[in-house]
Design an enzyme around this catalytic site. Structure first.
Site, PDB file in Angstrom:
ATOM      1  N   GLY A 123      29.134  65.007 -25.935  1.00 49.48           N
ATOM      2  CA  GLY A 123      28.082  64.768 -24.962  1.00 49.48           C
ATOM      3  C   GLY A 123      27.395  63.438 -25.240  1.00 49.48           C
ATOM      4  CB  CYS A 124      25.572  61.126 -23.016  1.00 50.62           C
ATOM      5  SG  CYS A 124      24.528  62.287 -22.121  1.00 50.62           S
ATOM      6  CE1 TYR A 125      19.283  62.197 -23.605  1.00 51.86           C
ATOM      7  CE2 TYR A 125      20.169  64.072 -22.413  1.00 51.86           C
ATOM      8  CZ  TYR A 125      19.295  63.008 -22.483  1.00 51.86           C
ATOM      9  OH  TYR A 125      18.432  62.760 -21.443  1.00 51.86           O
TER      10      TYR A 125
END
Lengths: 346, 346, 346, 346
Positions: free
Chosen positions: A149-151
């Protein structure tokens, strides 16, 4: 030449993947999957690619696709990739999944946080979590690659060296993250309209955001300590970029030089992680359009905490760029191939 | 390997030039000239280039520079390049001037609009106006290349085919242009502060903007008719991009297909001009970060006018990208070398 | 105390109307009509009004509403107000229609440009075009008030004095307008997502925008000359504001002072039109949140044209503020009541 | 009618003060102090106030000013107000200081964090910290009012009820704050240019920001426990607004209802603090242009922490609005006078 198919090619992550692959000399995109735009020219959906991409959008048929390509990227809603996957497909093609379906090893945790049933848990054990800087060797042999995921990408890379070295108390970890709006996707929702986002900032998913267990799992692995943390994302009026500001108590007094040495050592050979110089705070603009993560830290002797910071382009290192980096590893290409993207400023 | 020096390397156009040259396989930047940042690391001024550019900023010494490099880019305030140029320098090195000093052939016109004395008018006759799509052959042999202004590039390319074909009444031409804020440069002025520009739009330089005579001169040459026009620039709250909306009366009734055929014919072989499909209006976002100009037009039968539109990244095709395109032509390289920049969206 | 009902209260214009009426000491809002949010608290839709507005959204029932209130504002899609209106309603209540249904006197022109059938053409003759600065006396007695479009308000007020005085050639008029994104409404469309609008500018509705005939009709009335013009709107990455840049050929040579005297004279008594000082170009930020229109002009002796400029907040003077100004006139209140809104900067 | 003078009237806080006072029926601004713009019309600096403010900018002469007005607002750089203040002045006029000079009781702490000598420490004991919701009674009798910092106002009001009630462990407090760019002032600096701030987010002043000791002092007073905390501000690409996300460990398990009851009780009579409903996160846009602070909280049972959130307009409740609220208290006016500002959306 590697033949690639994309399912979910008309979302923002899909669009970024196409942009990057256009500059990759060893890959040819053979399939632009998009249920919403079937039979329309891909470049009519993303006019920036006019006269660059000639393809037409097709339906999502993973089985047919598996016969035509070497690698399938799925940039699809949660649950979709897991619902399509079969051994027969995996025997023909490698899967790089940009959704969350194979990121979390524990099926129950996935189902609790995502509120959906996992349709192919049998593949969870073999799926590899594709954070290249940590799992490089495993990635090389993966059939199913769970693109992070990006975060989590930005959070983990900011914290990893100190977690791994046992310098921080993992139960004091607080991650306050800020993201540009492309992270919310291209769906037509009132909340994401220009006038609702512009001149505004808000927290969302407080104490409940789905990226929390993904970060916890990886940092638990890194530190060897069961880690439960607070993660709070915020929506920022900008297109791209994630900034992470993470806080943790130091287990013992430690000097700037010592911590700097650790970061430098961990990321010495890395092509996409830049440890900034003393006192320089990461800015999302400095990595825009590139696959870099910029990290740095500040020790606060008054409170005994360390503040760890990271900045990244959520669509590149946080999605499509990392997917290509993973593909390069999986196909034995130079890790940087197609990713020589110099950040654009201003 | 071509050795390049940049004078004025720390302005926005200079920074963009460095970004682009980092991806150009036949060029090496040997000199980062910047009077404001002498002896500082270039990457400390533009942190996006951290670990990419190793150079340190140097003073502007064109004579010394001429001994070390093959081409000098001057991205400097008006009048500066003209004040430095000498035959001795030109005998050693090619000059690509991103300022206005050599764009206008008529010294008097230059001095009237720019309110400064021209310090080397003797070079005006040999300087070549570097709009590649129009002057390609002359550019190849140039010693002094006058890189076009940002507004003129977008304006001229939007209007050129119809001006050249004699389809429009040149005395009815009105150009309403909109630019992102990077066009105003990196100088610290209250007018360019975030809070002054954001959530705001205004016209400026109405009936007096210095790009007017440059556009007029080129369109006069193109049409064979002395052209006097209105040009109104506007400041838009965005970093990059120029949009031109130009109006002119058609000399005679003409069909969409006929006009489309003209645009297509003029730009058929061009790698950086995209004639959009019917009804599609250019958007600056679709060319961001790239060397493209997107053009299109709309005929209004009610008024007998044609509306000509163009969109471009002001720092790329409007400055640094076009400078590199010119350099490629001047050094016999493929015109697209280093300019394979796919527009970034969103 | 005037009782007011709003149909379409949850669009941006409706929301702005509520904001303004909260500060109007002679009006009480009795009905928040919104089909999409029936039975939901109004302040849950617009959280800025939390603890300020207590009402709940209701369905649109104009007949019931007519029994309860003195004035109905319709901030609804084109065609809706015309489809509901009846003599019986008009006998009980005044209508201020923020849609286009009663703006254009010629039914055929309306139907051609809006592509819908007009459902109550019998009311067209009596409807009053509510541009207060021009139609003040007629407005006072109106039952059906056609609140002007946002672009027409700013365009007409910028051009009116010179059109009326016969100074400009009406067939040379070109209006290039720029609007913030709230003008596009609160509907969930991909085109209006933050990432699509931000860092972008485009023209739209070129030669076909529906506000064209409205502007033409009013300027034809003002000038006494049948006026056909070009009007081109652009979408600007900002929430609020319209900027108009209009071009016309002067019929004869005229001095700055003469033109300034005309503008000053026409708007001398006006509380919401500010004629700026020499050389000052209107900026949308300077009128944000207020009911002002700022206008100015520049004569270009080189081309014999005058450039007329205007700036306005599209949701205030371009919609809700003007509606309240009209209401004040219709109910015999001071024209400025509730509209003492000082522009907010920055 | 209260006569007011402003020193530092042309900064953003000064400009906002003028905007608000224009709508205050009991105040007349007699002196627009601005060293940078002496003898220029105030409305030429802030064109939004054209035809609203007629005054001309004057030099800063506090002694002369004290003879002419009832209250002086100082919106000046740190140290300036303290350097001008004398008993003789205070005997004639009330001072509302928007700088930090009288916010911190401990002179040494002030001098350490602000790196300047305090020029009138003799007034520190009598100065009143003007957070109306906490110090209302003391404010009424103040001669020197220290108007709180923007970040402290939002931080303290978000945390105060739980600190005061002893529910949170004060040594676990982490405040992650985000501010619009107007907080950086109107000085012409490269860092605050549009192109540097737009599409970007960064932390700054990490572990060293000057608002830290102000927050600590107030929360120490509130909780009765010496509080040392982490405060990290971030620069967000928007004009206005501060968002605070604060984290602390709960001393004991506590229910949502209990915490909600505490917040509701503390702010029950407050006109400018809105405790949002369950699950609604504060957004800066919802308070823009108004004097509101919106607060809310979320308990995370997994980590035993509470996340406290607050949103506010930094120029209103964070500066000029709070100054007017304080003035109202000091002069016996209704606290809300001139502050009936409905937040503007969008």
């Amino acid at each position: 030449m590697i033949k690639a198919g994309i399912i979910g090619a008309t979302g923002y992550a899909g669009g970024e993947l196409v942009r990057i692959l256009m500059g990759h000399k060893d890959v040819e995109v053979k399939w632009y999957g998009s249920r919403s735009y079937i039979d329309q020219k891909y470049a009519a959906v993303y006019q920036n690619l006019f006269q660059i991409v000639e393809g037409v959008c097709k339906d999502d048929n993973m089985e047919e696709l598996a016969n035509q390509v070497d690698v399938i990227f799925t940039a699809t809603p949660q649950g979709y990739c897991a619902s399509l996957l079969k051994e027969e497909i995996l025997s023909k093609v490698k899967i790089i999944d940009l959704s969350a379906d194979f990121r979390i090893k524990d099926q129950k945790v996935y189902e609790e946080w995502y509120k959906i049933e996992h349709k192919s848990p049998q593949f969870l054990p073999e799926a590899v979590y594709g954070l290249c800087e940590i799992n490089r060797e495993k990635i090389k042999g993966a059939r199913i690659l769970a693109n992070p995921g990006c975060y989590p990408t930005c959070s983990i890379l900011s914290i990893y060296p100190l977690a791994r070295e046992g310098l921080i108390d993992m139960n004091t970890l607080i991650i306050d993250a800020k993201s540009g709006t492309s992270g919310a996707g291209r769906g037509a929702k009132v909340d994401n309209l220009y006038c609702e986002v512009n001149e505004n900032i808000k927290a969302y998913g407080v104490a409940t955001h789905r990226h929390t267990p993904e970060i916890e799992e990886q940092l638990t692995l890194a530190s060897g300590t069961k880690t439960v943390l607070n993660f709070t994302p915020h929506l920022v009026p900008m297109n791209r970029g994630i900034l992470v500001t993470a806080y943790a108590s130091l287990k013992r007094e430690v000097s700037y030089d010592k911590v700097k040495e650790i970061y430098d050592r961990y990321y010495a050979g890395e092509q996409f992680v830049r440890v900034l110089e003393k006192g320089v705070c990461p800015q999302t603009k400095w990595v825009e359009g590139s696959n870099y993560v910029d990290v740095n830290f500040q020790i606060d002797p008054r409170t005994g905490r360390v503040i760890m910071m990271g900045a990244m382009d959520n669509l590149v290192k946080g999605a499509a760029g990392q997917a290509v980096q993973n593909m390069n590893l999986m196909f034995g290409l130079p890790e940087k191939e197609g990713l020589n993207l110099v950040p654009m400023f201003p």
